[in-house]
Write an enzyme that holds these catalytic residues in place. Structure first.
Site, short mmCIF file in Angstrom:
data_model
loop_
_atom_site.label_atom_id
_atom_site.label_comp_id
_atom_site.label_asym_id
_atom_site.label_seq_id
_atom_site.Cartn_x
_atom_site.Cartn_y
_atom_site.Cartn_z
N ASP A 13 -6.02 -7.01 6.04
CA ASP A 13 -7.48 -7.11 5.95
C ASP A 13 -8.02 -7.18 4.53
O ASP A 13 -9.20 -7.03 4.31
CB ASP A 13 -8.14 -5.94 6.70
N GLU A 26 1.97 -6.36 7.29
CA GLU A 26 0.97 -5.52 7.95
C GLU A 26 1.19 -5.33 9.45
O GLU A 26 1.01 -4.22 9.97
CB GLU A 26 -0.45 -6.08 7.70
N GLY A 58 0.31 -5.51 0.70
CA GLY A 58 -0.77 -5.66 -0.27
C GLY A 58 -0.39 -6.54 -1.46
O GLY A 58 -1.27 -7.11 -2.11
N ILE A 60 0.84 -1.20 0.00
CA ILE A 60 0.00 0.00 0.00
C ILE A 60 0.88 1.25 0.00
O ILE A 60 1.95 1.27 0.62
CB ILE A 60 -0.97 0.00 1.22
N ASP A 110 -1.48 -9.93 -0.59
CA ASP A 110 -2.94 -10.00 -0.77
C ASP A 110 -3.27 -10.22 -2.24
O ASP A 110 -4.12 -11.03 -2.58
CB ASP A 110 -3.59 -8.69 -0.30
#
Ligand SMILES: CCC/C=C/C=C/C(=O)SCCNC(=O)CCNC(=O)[C@H](O)C(C)(C)COP(=O)(O)OP(=O)(O)OC[C@H]1O[C@@H](n2cnc3c(N)ncnc32)[C@H](O)[C@@H]1OP(=O)(O)O
Length: 291
Positions: free
Chosen positions: A168, A160, A137, A81, A140
């Site tokens: 999340d 994270e 991310g 991110i 993810d």
């Protein structure tokens, strides 16, 4: 949707609807989606989180795309991110009281989750090719893809906890389904330690490791070519049913499969493919109708 994908060919420049992605068509029926902010290590900024959704929705509806390759431009795959954008977007939900603020926060998180769920919902298989770092991310993202490849210099980090949050947007949900060892998943997510290519391969996070990025992209395109050359009815049905079965019991999966194939077996692709097989021809020699 189809028009949007065509229009974005060779994008990243003027006329492209995207600022964080570059899209091209390296071969027939193959779409290449490149994370394209190399100077910021492909950090996932505000534009990225919404452009991925637009891009994969367009791909899902594009009959000229049968398979997708995702990779990162520049030095590494992604730094996760964008920490500069994060403060203004994710960390400042509006609302007149705690309930309303929380409600807005929930909506924001769900929107961020969509960015990667859209990959999984896209019926076209997605091959992801990771070089260098794949942080936060990035993990993810890759766990929502169907086939994962990396270079020998790649490393993966569920980062994270280091920035004070529980991941999340998919890692905690999908990574345990990707790699067999629950203990390893817990260790990676709780300590944020880096996992390097060899361990990524032995744990099953990636299926192949290549010497360098060039070899990896060639390998990714070769795999994509194998997929693109087969019946899109068969390929897309396979992806949809594999994901359904991952999340359901064997009995439920078989039931869903029977319902799926009661219509999808009624395709010219079966006869064409069976005939080619009898004649010892490659399925890639068959011309399939677009889907
Ligand atoms: C609801 C939200 C859900 C989403 C959650 C997601 C969570 C996460 O992703 S957690 C992980 C966050 N990422 C990081 O903590 C990584 C930070 N970056 C790095 O550690 C290094 O940049 C990296 C090891 C990836 C690469 O190092 P390298 O030496 O190659 O590059 P740098 O000189 O550090 O960076 C070059 C320029 O890129 C900018 N940049 C790098 N990462 C980010 C980032 N995550 N966000 C924003 N910008 C980033 C860096 O500032 C440099 O910019 P400039 O100074 O303008 O040249």
């Amino acid at each position: 949707a189809q028009v949007a994908v065509r229009a974005m060919s060779s994008s990243g420049g003027p006329g492209s609807p995207y600022t964080s992605l570059a899209i091209s068509q390296p071969a027939e029926f193959i779409t290449h989606v490149e994370l394209n902010r190399p100077e910021k290590r492909n950090a996932m900024n505000k534009a990225f989180w919404s452009e991925m959704v637009d891009c994969f929705n367009a791909i899902a509806g594009d009959p000229d795309c049968r398979v997708v390759v995702v990779s990162g431009a520049g030095k590494l795959f992604t730094a996760g991110i964008d920490l500069m954008d994060m403060a203004s977007d994710v960390l400042q939900p509006e609302g007149d009281d705690m309930a309303r603020t929380s409600w807005n926060m929930r909506r924001i998180i769900a929107k961020y989750q969509d960015t990667f769920s859209v990959i999984e919902k896209c019926p076209k298989p997605v091959v992801v090719a990771v070089h260098g770092a794949c942080v936060g991310g990035g993990v993810d993202l890759i766990t929502a893809c169907d086939i994962r490849l990396c270079t020998q210099d790649a490393w993966f980090q569920v980062k994270e906890v280091d920035i004070g949050l529980a991941a999340d947007v998919g890692t905690l949900q999908r990574l345990p389904k990707v790699i067999g060892s629950r203990s390893l998943v817990n260790e990676l997510a709780l300590t944020a330690r880096k996992m390097y290519a060899d361990e990524a391969k032995s744990s099953g996070l990636v299926s192949r490791v290549f010497a360098d990025k060039e070899a990896m992209l060639a390998g990714a395109l070769e795999i994509a070519g194998e997929i693109a050359g087969r019946s899109p009815v068969a390929v897309q049905g396979t992806k949809v049913n594999l994901i359904y079965s991952r999340d359901h019991s064997v009995a439920e999966g078989l039931d869903y499969m029977a319902t799926w194939n009661m219509s999808m077996l009624q395709t010219a692709d079966v006869m064409k493919s069976a005939q080619a097989s009898m004649e010892k021809k490659s399925p890639k020699s068959i011309v399939f109708s677009k889907l």
